[in-house]
Each structure stands twice: as C-alpha cells, then as structure tokens.
Design an enzyme around this catalytic site. Sequence first.
Site, PDB file in Angstrom:
ATOM      1  N   CYS A  82       0.851  -1.189   0.000  1.00 27.15           N
ATOM      2  CA  CYS A  82       0.000   0.000   0.000  1.00 27.15           C
ATOM      3  C   CYS A  82       0.886   1.237   0.000  1.00 27.15           C
ATOM      4  O   CYS A  82       1.846   1.323   0.777  1.00 27.15           O
ATOM      5  CB  CYS A  82      -0.905  -0.011   1.221  1.00 27.15           C
ATOM      6  N   CYS A  85       1.036   4.895   3.682  1.00 22.29           N
ATOM      7  CA  CYS A  85       1.864   5.263   4.837  1.00 22.29           C
ATOM      8  C   CYS A  85       3.298   4.792   4.601  1.00 22.29           C
ATOM      9  O   CYS A  85       3.751   3.811   5.197  1.00 22.29           O
ATOM     10  CB  CYS A  85       1.292   4.663   6.114  1.00 22.29           C
ATOM     11  N   ASP A 423      -4.925  29.546   1.140  1.00 23.29           N
ATOM     12  CA  ASP A 423      -4.680  28.116   1.360  1.00 23.29           C
ATOM     13  C   ASP A 423      -4.932  27.389   0.042  1.00 23.29           C
ATOM     14  O   ASP A 423      -5.926  26.683  -0.122  1.00 23.29           O
ATOM     15  CB  ASP A 423      -5.607  27.601   2.470  1.00 23.29           C
ATOM     16  N   CYS A 450       0.014  23.006   1.544  1.00 21.41           N
ATOM     17  CA  CYS A 450       0.247  21.565   1.666  1.00 21.41           C
ATOM     18  C   CYS A 450       1.421  21.132   0.804  1.00 21.41           C
ATOM     19  O   CYS A 450       1.725  19.940   0.718  1.00 21.41           O
ATOM     20  CB  CYS A 450      -1.009  20.784   1.275  1.00 21.41           C
TER      21      CYS A 450
END
Length: 492
Positions: A82, A85, A423, A450
């Site tokens: 995956c 993470c 933002d 971000c």
Amino acid sequence: MARNKKPLPLLEGVTIEATAAEGKCLFHWNDLVVFVPWCVPGDVCDVQIRRKKHSYAEGTVERFVQYSGVRATPFCQHFGNCGGCKWQHLPYSEQLRMKQQQVADQLTRIGKVALPAIRPIMCSVKTREYRNKLDFGCANRRYLTREQLLSLPPAPTEGGGAKEVPAIGFHVTGAFDKILPIEKCWLMDDLHNRIRNEIRDYAVQHGLSFFDLRQQVGLLRGVIFRNSASGELMVIIQFHYDQTGGEREALALLQHVADRFPQITSLMYLDNQKCNDTIADQLILSFKGPGYIYELMEDLRFKVGPKSFYQTNTEQAYHLYAVAREFALSSGVGADASLLSPPISKPLIYDLYTGTGTIANFVARQARQVIGIEYVPEAIEDARANSAINGITNTLFYAGDMKDILTDDFIDRHGRPDVIITDPPRAGMHPDVVKTIVRAAPGRIVYVSCNPATQARDLQVLDAQYRVAAVQPVDMFPHTPHVENVVLLIKR
C-alpha cells in the site's frame, strides 16, 4: 532491427544515504543519484536498477543485508504494498526531523528568500486513526504482489484464474485497474474496517459484480467513509448500474449495511456512469439519515456533506487554523516580532481558496468582515450554511475561479484587505492571483500550504513587496512525507 538494451545491474551491499521526495530514499552510484522506495537511511541492501537516465536512476531493494539502526517496525500488514503510509518504518521523531528539514530546504533552495528561525514542527495529536475521510475503490481484479504471483498455481484453461478475485481497497500506482485488498487500515477507527469488509463479504456471497475499470461494467464501484469529532459517521457507496439494472441489488446492500451498522448516521449512495470515480458532479442520494455530519472546532460547528472539503486530520486541523489565526491577528509572532506593526483591530480579511469556510468562520469573530472565495459552488453553499449555523453574520462567500473572481474591480467594491489568508491546492497560486494580491497590498499575508515547494515559488515572487516574518511547519499526515506549512508575510 531493434537494438538489444544492455541489462541493468544489480548493485550489492549499497548503503542508503538519505530521504528523498515522495517517501523514497537515495544513494549515489557513479555520477548518478539512485532513488529507492521502502528503505531508510543506514540500510545496507542489494538494489536492482530498474530505470536509468542521464542524471538519476531508480531501483528496488532485492535483499536487505543489514537494517538501519533508526528503522522502526511497521505496524500495518499492508506496508510495502500500500502506498499510503510510506514512512511507517521510520520512528515518528525521525519523520518530524525530516519534514522540518524538507520545509527548510525547499524554502531556501526554491524560494531563495530571507527566513527567520523556523519554528519547530507541530507534531500530530494522533499518529494512528487520525483521518476523518477515507476513499476505497472496488475492482473485479485484485492486485497481486510479486510473492503472490510467484506462488500462484497454473491458471485454469477456462474461466479466468486467481487474478480474477474482486477486492475493496486502495488503487495501486502503475496498475490503474487493480485494487490492493485492504483487510485492516489504521488511518481511521476500526468500525470502518468492519463495515468495508462486511460490504465485500456481502457482495461476494450474493454475487454482486465489482467494477471493471477497463470495460466500464460492474455494480460495486467504491466506498467513502467520513467521521467527525461529534461521533457521527457517513458512508457513501458508489455504484455503477449496468443496462440490465442493478438498483435493486444496490438497495438490498444498502439495507443490509443500515441494519448491520446502526452507528452509521448518514448512509448515502450514487450511480456513477462516468469513466472516473470523482463524485463532485454527481447526484448523491440519502438512504438513511440527513445526508451530512457535523464537525466540531472550539465552539463552532461545521456542516460536512458528501462533497465538502474539510481537513482530513480533525484534531490537527484545529492547530493548523490556530496558527493561521495567530499569524493573521497577533503581534507576538516571528523571530523579529518587534519589527511588526501592531495588528489592526477588527481587520478586513480575504480568505482565498476558502473551501467550506472553515478558516473564514474560525477568524470571523476577530474581524470586521471576512470574504471567502472558492472554486466549488457546493463548498460555498456549505460555507454560508456554516456561518448561519454558528450565528456569524460578517462573512461573504463567492464561488468561481480565483483568478477570475479576485480582480482589481472586486477589491474596489469590497475594500482593500488588511489581511489575506490563502490556502491554495498543491499547485500553489495562479500567477494572476499573486499579482492581484500584490496590487491589493494587504499589511499581512498568511500563506497556508500543503506543498512547501510551490509555496516557496510563490514566496519568491512576493519577496520584492513582502518579507517572511514567521514559518510554522505542521504535521497533518503522520507516516507520510507530506507536511503543511504556514508562513506569515509582512509588507515591506
């Protein structure tokens, strides 16, 4: 006649030197930088070169000779396959150190602007079960790891093979039509795992078809989960009705899920006939519940619908917005705070890329007026609703492309802002937006990003008129290389 390519080498016993972009690591080989996933600095391993260019190469680890002393044990069974993470094998303290360095490097190397001392990164309140939104895909063929492929028996002569096993999980990079089956994901509380696995088991037992992205057929297409600090849970099941029907089977599945999981406060569904899974332009129906949930922040309530944007780490979003509010309104920020002019009492604030108006409503009580601009009309409807829910009357919201809405005429009509909070998405701000901000000449700009790389690019453009007074990295996404960064700019 095609020329045979020279086989790419297997490099034995190389030492991984440092982290790189997208969660990868690197080492040097001859005159090339080699990028490798799923390892950490200090690992000694054998690396197979898979791709070679003029200035860099890419490889994969074939064997670990010796593990690094800084390596942590991944807690998820899907780690390594995956792509979510990618930094589970790094201690959280090391992740924070690397993110802090990433912000410093990108602002310095790309932005090339003078910086104050960068504040220490704010760690996430939670490092597991921290997300309030997860999006899973469905496919009629699951992704098989290399080990699984090697262990497969010979395919039968008829009726497909082991690859034809349906799955609910995450899309795999480089295999757009395949889904990695997810049994347990640690990004949200375990209730979502039980619901997702129950949907999968029910669909298999009752012969429901899973979506085939290549052929554009199949009923079960995706599942989205949203939860909130108020304890509410929204589940959205995405279907694809074929010409032969499917609505009856879809409604039966929805009833089963509603009966089995009374914890679901809003169960919703849609029939998506498009080639892609995006739902922003789709009609979403409510099977059970009001069709929205409420998120809580301080004494504010925010209405979140199936299409609403809300920061996906609820608790950390509060700290992110608190930093933005501090930078916009406080005089005690930055290493050179003594050089700041006193903040204006009750300033006029523009909130660019306002989304559902979370930041706008969060700072409205300290402002004369807050004007929010956002591209998505549904988000602006949510922003207005959120102001009404909280009794906030000094906000205005406009929907449209930022570069088309934020013009000199717009500023003349609504007043020159004392503070601009921006933002933007990962791509940063459009050059026309940056130029308009400069002409608007606010005393302060609070830039929430971000993507520190595109933020640094925009800071370089703003540098002639604005200096950086404070920098605060915020970790919103533990176990990933992603980092949010808030910068305060003061007019020179």
